[in-house]
Design a protein around this motif. Structure first.
Motif, PDB file in Angstrom:
ATOM      1  N   VAL A 117       0.857  -1.192   0.000  1.00  0.00           N
ATOM      2  CA  VAL A 117       0.000   0.000   0.000  1.00  0.00           C
ATOM      3  C   VAL A 117       0.895   1.246   0.000  1.00  0.00           C
ATOM      4  N   LEU A 118       0.634   2.133  -0.932  1.00  0.00           N
ATOM      5  CA  LEU A 118       1.496   3.301  -1.134  1.00  0.00           C
ATOM      6  C   LEU A 118       0.775   4.613  -0.851  1.00  0.00           C
ATOM      7  N   LEU A 119       1.573   5.582  -0.435  1.00  0.00           N
ATOM      8  CA  LEU A 119       1.222   6.980  -0.604  1.00  0.00           C
ATOM      9  C   LEU A 119       2.011   7.396  -1.840  1.00  0.00           C
ATOM     10  N   ALA A 120       1.320   7.504  -2.952  1.00  0.00           N
ATOM     11  CA  ALA A 120       2.011   7.623  -4.248  1.00  0.00           C
ATOM     12  C   ALA A 120       2.024   9.058  -4.728  1.00  0.00           C
ATOM     13  N   TYR A 121       3.193   9.463  -5.249  1.00  0.00           N
ATOM     14  CA  TYR A 121       3.298  10.786  -5.859  1.00  0.00           C
ATOM     15  C   TYR A 121       3.646  10.703  -7.342  1.00  0.00           C
ATOM     16  N   GLU A 122       3.866   9.486  -7.815  1.00  0.00           N
ATOM     17  CA  GLU A 122       4.192   9.305  -9.238  1.00  0.00           C
ATOM     18  C   GLU A 122       3.276   8.285  -9.887  1.00  0.00           C
ATOM     19  N   MET A 123       2.991   8.539 -11.148  1.00  0.00           N
ATOM     20  CA  MET A 123       2.227   7.596 -11.974  1.00  0.00           C
ATOM     21  C   MET A 123       2.979   7.462 -13.288  1.00  0.00           C
ATOM     22  N   ASN A 124       3.391   6.257 -13.581  1.00  0.00           N
ATOM     23  CA  ASN A 124       4.142   6.001 -14.822  1.00  0.00           C
ATOM     24  C   ASN A 124       5.376   6.894 -14.949  1.00  0.00           C
ATOM     25  N   GLY A 125       6.059   7.085 -13.853  1.00  0.00           N
ATOM     26  CA  GLY A 125       7.334   7.786 -13.879  1.00  0.00           C
ATOM     27  C   GLY A 125       7.245   9.302 -13.860  1.00  0.00           C
ATOM     28  N   ALA A 126       6.048   9.842 -13.841  1.00  0.00           N
ATOM     29  CA  ALA A 126       5.892  11.306 -13.807  1.00  0.00           C
ATOM     30  C   ALA A 126       5.059  11.669 -12.576  1.00  0.00           C
ATOM     31  N   PRO A 127       5.157  12.930 -12.131  1.00  0.00           N
ATOM     32  CA  PRO A 127       4.307  13.327 -11.010  1.00  0.00           C
ATOM     33  C   PRO A 127       2.841  13.074 -11.348  1.00  0.00           C
ATOM     34  N   LEU A 128       2.050  12.773 -10.347  1.00  0.00           N
ATOM     35  CA  LEU A 128       0.620  12.549 -10.564  1.00  0.00           C
ATOM     36  C   LEU A 128       0.012  13.741 -11.298  1.00  0.00           C
ATOM     37  N   THR A 129      -0.919  13.475 -12.190  1.00  0.00           N
ATOM     38  CA  THR A 129      -1.694  14.565 -12.797  1.00  0.00           C
ATOM     39  C   THR A 129      -2.823  14.935 -11.837  1.00  0.00           C
ATOM     40  N   ARG A 130      -3.422  16.074 -12.092  1.00  0.00           N
ATOM     41  CA  ARG A 130      -4.495  16.500 -11.184  1.00  0.00           C
ATOM     42  C   ARG A 130      -5.639  15.494 -11.184  1.00  0.00           C
ATOM     43  N   ASP A 131      -6.035  14.995 -12.347  1.00  0.00           N
ATOM     44  CA  ASP A 131      -7.148  14.046 -12.389  1.00  0.00           C
ATOM     45  C   ASP A 131      -6.840  12.764 -11.624  1.00  0.00           C
ATOM     46  N   HIS A 132      -5.577  12.448 -11.458  1.00  0.00           N
ATOM     47  CA  HIS A 132      -5.240  11.188 -10.798  1.00  0.00           C
ATOM     48  C   HIS A 132      -4.704  11.377  -9.394  1.00  0.00           C
ATOM     49  N   GLY A 133      -4.924  12.597  -8.825  1.00  0.00           N
ATOM     50  CA  GLY A 133      -4.706  12.734  -7.390  1.00  0.00           C
ATOM     51  C   GLY A 133      -3.558  13.610  -6.954  1.00  0.00           C
ATOM     52  N   ALA A 134      -3.004  14.424  -7.845  1.00  0.00           N
ATOM     53  CA  ALA A 134      -1.844  15.238  -7.489  1.00  0.00           C
ATOM     54  C   ALA A 134      -2.127  16.107  -6.261  1.00  0.00           C
ATOM     55  N   PRO A 135      -1.175  16.250  -5.359  1.00  0.00           N
ATOM     56  CA  PRO A 135       0.196  15.734  -5.474  1.00  0.00           C
ATOM     57  C   PRO A 135       0.397  14.361  -4.823  1.00  0.00           C
ATOM     58  N   LEU A 136      -0.594  13.853  -4.079  1.00  0.00           N
ATOM     59  CA  LEU A 136      -0.392  12.579  -3.378  1.00  0.00           C
ATOM     60  C   LEU A 136      -1.708  11.818  -3.325  1.00  0.00           C
ATOM     61  N   ARG A 137      -1.630  10.545  -3.550  1.00  0.00           N
ATOM     62  CA  ARG A 137      -2.819   9.702  -3.443  1.00  0.00           C
ATOM     63  C   ARG A 137      -2.445   8.375  -2.795  1.00  0.00           C
ATOM     64  N   VAL A 138      -3.470   7.680  -2.383  1.00  0.00           N
ATOM     65  CA  VAL A 138      -3.277   6.330  -1.856  1.00  0.00           C
ATOM     66  C   VAL A 138      -3.379   5.348  -3.017  1.00  0.00           C
ATOM     67  N   ILE A 139      -2.561   4.318  -2.988  1.00  0.00           N
ATOM     68  CA  ILE A 139      -2.724   3.186  -3.903  1.00  0.00           C
ATOM     69  C   ILE A 139      -2.813   1.928  -3.043  1.00  0.00           C
ATOM     70  N   VAL A 140      -3.965   1.274  -3.126  1.00  0.00           N
ATOM     71  CA  VAL A 140      -4.172   0.015  -2.403  1.00  0.00           C
ATOM     72  C   VAL A 140      -4.282  -1.089  -3.449  1.00  0.00           C
ATOM     73  N   PRO A 141      -3.176  -1.744  -3.758  1.00  0.00           N
ATOM     74  CA  PRO A 141      -3.202  -2.738  -4.838  1.00  0.00           C
ATOM     75  C   PRO A 141      -4.195  -3.876  -4.549  1.00  0.00           C
ATOM     76  N   GLY A 142      -4.793  -4.366  -5.594  1.00  0.00           N
ATOM     77  CA  GLY A 142      -5.701  -5.507  -5.467  1.00  0.00           C
ATOM     78  C   GLY A 142      -7.068  -5.165  -4.925  1.00  0.00           C
ATOM     79  N   THR A 143      -7.288  -3.885  -4.679  1.00  0.00           N
ATOM     80  CA  THR A 143      -8.483  -3.435  -3.965  1.00  0.00           C
ATOM     81  C   THR A 143      -9.266  -2.462  -4.847  1.00  0.00           C
ATOM     82  N   ALA A 144     -10.576  -2.393  -4.624  1.00  0.00           N
ATOM     83  CA  ALA A 144     -11.419  -1.502  -5.411  1.00  0.00           C
ATOM     84  C   ALA A 144     -10.853  -0.082  -5.414  1.00  0.00           C
ATOM     85  N   GLY A 145     -10.907   0.560  -6.560  1.00  0.00           N
ATOM     86  CA  GLY A 145     -10.326   1.882  -6.743  1.00  0.00           C
ATOM     87  C   GLY A 145     -10.816   2.915  -5.737  1.00  0.00           C
ATOM     88  N   CYS A 146     -12.036   2.744  -5.250  1.00  0.00           N
ATOM     89  CA  CYS A 146     -12.603   3.739  -4.322  1.00  0.00           C
ATOM     90  C   CYS A 146     -11.818   3.833  -3.016  1.00  0.00           C
TER      91      CYS A 146
END
Lengths: 544, 544
Positions: B342-371
């Motif tokens: 489980v991550l506190l993620a600041y990067e998506m595909n090697g670049a900083p998160l975009t606004r639509d995907h949670g910039a500047p920080l989002r949670v990533i819970v692998p294997g779990t519903a996106g919500c």
């Protein structure tokens, strides 16, 4: 040429499995013209049925004779040469031809070796010697039909006649088994209770618990017993039961154990598979007491982050005539994870393990197919590899419904570990008589592997138009550590018109995985992991 | 009496949902004779359609008018009294009656409060004041039909006329979204790519990745940003992005994120559900870079064995007009387990998160519903309880197909965490033309939650008589940590006779769970976790 014929044999055998349920047998192969027989100018054409050793239930149909009227199987053995044991012993490789003896007969089975469904390795253990002790162990070979077919490979007789028969390896099996158990195979013992007995309580009484043995039950003197821990990157430990109990904390886990062949009969209804004809009661739930495997491994110095250790192998004291022990393995992270609750268990339901259930010590891997919970465990080995047994590498895997014995690539599927969500209807009995519009109480169990809680069981008596959500009864367990099944009960109304009524159920687990509707799309050649909707038919008729 | 009518309303509304797909709307309720209206001797009978705020897609049918010819909805508002904002503000409880204003209208919605499908709490935020800012946020209310129906609750007009319209909360949403995305709701933005774009590579390009927003996209100044860690038994930490990056090791995980409403359209084909009409592309796979949540929690002093801490709650910066932030939670053992990644993620595909995907920080819970992978995360709270948001307690749960809005007990099902095994056919396109006996290449994705590897995908073009095992393409991951989907490809032969051909697929995961055949038996009122066999129809016809 031989290769081609062997390949043909495999196809014919696969076809036979498809055709005839009575032909529920490991394999069949057309006997080839063997060197020895050729010397005598005789042509031997015959069929020999072998089988996987894993407790499949057997019985040769009359398919061959019905479809292949030809040379009679009987041959005049008096015209065949005699061979000494020493001469037989020289034939242990395909290059030298592979000979075996059975009673007074001598057989050249070279062409069978590669296609033995129980594996070449297992068959080669008998090369150059008697197969009698093996057939005594794997008694599924002991039918008249299998013996007739073996005769097709006959090339001679043993000087001095048949050796004394081997001792019955099952003679010391427990005698106090519950008479109510439905025996699916007596040697080795495989038996399940009537399904109605399962819903009596969440904890299955030990005597009622299904028995799944692959080999004779070992008799182990507890005072002499010692568990060896050895392998990659750890120090070797030899632990007596007393020391195990003294040095490690006792831990109890309520866990369901299920044979991955449970409910195989539902596959037989689609098309033939191979294996014990389990109904749905090769499953039970007990309170297991023992020590955590992870703590023992750490005491032996296993570093959870150790490079290269990926599996933990278990070896049982149950072994065949050649000393091959039952063996299986699980992923090392599971073995070490305290939340996975993997035990070296010495108690079942508050009492010492019985012999049938692994006395004095067995592995319990909650949420995982029963075949990994090795009984009578004598050795635990962290390793880079899975256990090198057929039970790990071959028997307990599932493939696409379109993969037959001809195409199967055993390495292409993973060994079954966590099991899929499943359920069974235990009551009413199939064929039960009720009245139209009756409220019928339907009961059963539901379980999911991997610690997934069963969150819901839905029951229908109208083909899925209406689903009744069942009441669940279980034990309190932690999220993700729901090792025990739930028992469920629902009242469903039978339709108002007389006739046959199908009742079906489906369980859903905390991952919202649910059971597939029908067994056809999950059918697999070994008949494992049947978890389609349980269905029964009862009859609604007006009272007389 | 009111209670009875409200109950009736709920039943009528549930029935309406069953009858008419156009009636895809949160709820409807017969307006009752309200106190204010009674004073004037007028009878107000009307319907008001509300909705769940969670991005459901809307549109009111003409069901009411068609089935309930009666008093016209229009009323002479000039005959209704005027109320001051101060008078309206006195009506904030059911005892005092609950009033709201919309533009210049004043409405008594007391009888609607308890049955608002978006929840009483959310509606009560507007009690005694204007609902305009909320409808501006939850724009699914803004249809002529919903407004017409609200008018049924009209009791007066606001002194001084309509207040100035609220600012558009979505005005600052990103403008650079991929035009090829299929927009399922513009405000909030919810969009998925054409499914054919998914099979291009195992890693989904960020621009192609589906967007699932519940509220307007926050604009966060990275230099000002701070993440608060607070809660039971830990010290409060405020961590800037720089500090987070400096004090914790960077960790990358390739993980699939899927909306639990993905493939909801397959449920609509059975019977109406509520929610965004997702096709099958509300799923994508990215390489996420960030820090391990568990390490941050341990730095805050969270003891893995702490009594009473069972969940970790996440709060987003996306909030509605009343300041209610998007929130969700996961079990604490998952948050702390290094194997759960489980991550506190600041990067998506090697670049900083975009606004639509949670910039500047989002949670990533692998294997779990996106919500549960909360975007724009600002606060992390270990707690004894799950997050107290509708998104945790209500929206993302599934029930039996026979549970309607009338019977649903939201607490009876667990919040969706790990997701069931699923797959989709991305190519060929439905309706594609081929020739009889053509070999057709079928492609798609398959994924399972909880870290379960997809071990096999089977494809059929003949109703399941023959299954073709697909080739799988994925990234190398560890056993039990298979967070990323696989892409699959199979060649299937179309039957020799011209006509429509159904192609179906099913994935099996390492627990040997597989997909159910049809959506009917897993249909649920919220339309989540649709994982039945994907099916498409193509046409085989002779070349001209």
């Amino acid at each position: 040429m031989r290769r081609c014929v062997a390949s043909l044999n495999r196809r014919v055998w696969a076809e036979s499995c498809r055709r005839d349920r009575a032909w529920r047998v490991g394999a069949c192969a057309r006997a080839l013209t063997t060197d020895a027989a050729r010397e005598q100018g005789a042509t031997a054409r015959a069929w020999w049925a072998g089988s996987l050793a894993v407790g499949a239930s057997f019985g040769l149909g009359a398919w061959y004779l019905a479809t292949h009227p030809g040379p009679a199987l009987a041959k005049d053995v008096s015209s065949l040469p005699e061979y000494s044991k020493e001469e037989v012993a020289k034939h242990r490789t395909p290059e030298d031809r592979v000979w075996v003896t059975y009673k007074e007969g001598v057989y050249d089975i070279t062409d069978w070796v590669d296609i033995h469904p129980g594996g070449k390795a297992r068959l080669m253990m008998a090369a150059g010697s008697a197969i009698d002790p093996f057939w005594s162990m794997y008694q599924q070979h002991n039918t008249q039909q299998v013996r007739d077919i073996l005769e097709g490979y006959r090339i001679g007789s043993l000087e001095g006649g048949a050796p004394p028969p081997p001792e019955d390896p099952y003679a010391d099996d427990p005698k106090d088994r519950l008479p109510a158990l439905i025996v699916r195979s007596a040697r080795p013992m495989n038996a399940e209770p009537p399904r109605e007995l399962l819903t009596g309580s969440v904890i299955t009484p030990t005597e009622v618990f299904y028995i799944r043995n692959h080999l004779p039950v070992p008799r182990i003197d507890e005072a002499q017993y010692s568990l060896r821990i050895e392998g990659q990157g750890i120090k070797t430990l030899d632990l007596s039961l007393d020391r195990l109990k003294a040095e490690f904390r006792k831990h109890t886990v309520t866990a369901t154990v299920q044979c991955s062949g449970n409910r195989r009969n539902d596959f037989y209804a689609v098309k033939d598979v191979k294996g014990l004809e389990w109904g749905g009661a090769a499953i039970g739930t007990a309170v297991w007491g023992g020590v955590r495997l992870g703590e023992v491994l750490q005491a032996a110095g296993l570093d959870p982050g150790a490079e290269g250790v990926r599996h933990v192998q278990f070896f049982g004291a149950d072994a065949d005539g050649a000393g091959q022990a039952y063996a299986a393995s699980i992923p090392v992270h599971r073995a070490l994870d305290p939340r996975a609750d993997v035990l070296l268990a010495y108690e079942m339901n508050g009492a010492p393990l019985t012999r049938d259930h692994g006395a004095p010590l067995r592995v319990i891997v909650p949420g995982t197919a029963g075949c990994r919970s090795v009984k009578w465990v004598t050795k635990v080995v962290p390793s880079g590899e899975e256990a090198d047994s057929l039970w790990q590498r071959r028997d307990y895997k599932a493939f696409s419904p379109s993969v037959g014995w001809d195409e199967v690539d055993w390495d292409s599927a993973p060994a079954i570990q966590a099991m899929p969500v499943t359920s069974l209807i235990c009551e009413p009995a199939p064929g039960a008589r009720v009245e139209p519009e009756d409220l019928v109480t339907v009961k059963g169990y539901a379980w999911s592997g991997g610690g997934n809680r069963v969150i819901r069981v839905d029951v229908t008596a109208d083909g899925g138009a209406t689903w009744h959500t069942a009441e669940l009864e279980g034990v309190e367990q932690e999220e993700g550590r729901n090792w025990a099944w739930v028992l469920w009960s629902a009242e469903v109304e039978v339709p108002g018109t007389p006739g046959e009524v199908e009742i079906a159920a489906k369980a859903t687990d905390a991952s919202y995985n649910t059971q597939p509707e029908a067994p056809g799309p999950i059918w697999n050649l070994r008949g494992v992991n049947c978890n389609s909707w349980p269905r029964i038919r009862i009859v609604a008729e007006e009272a007389q």
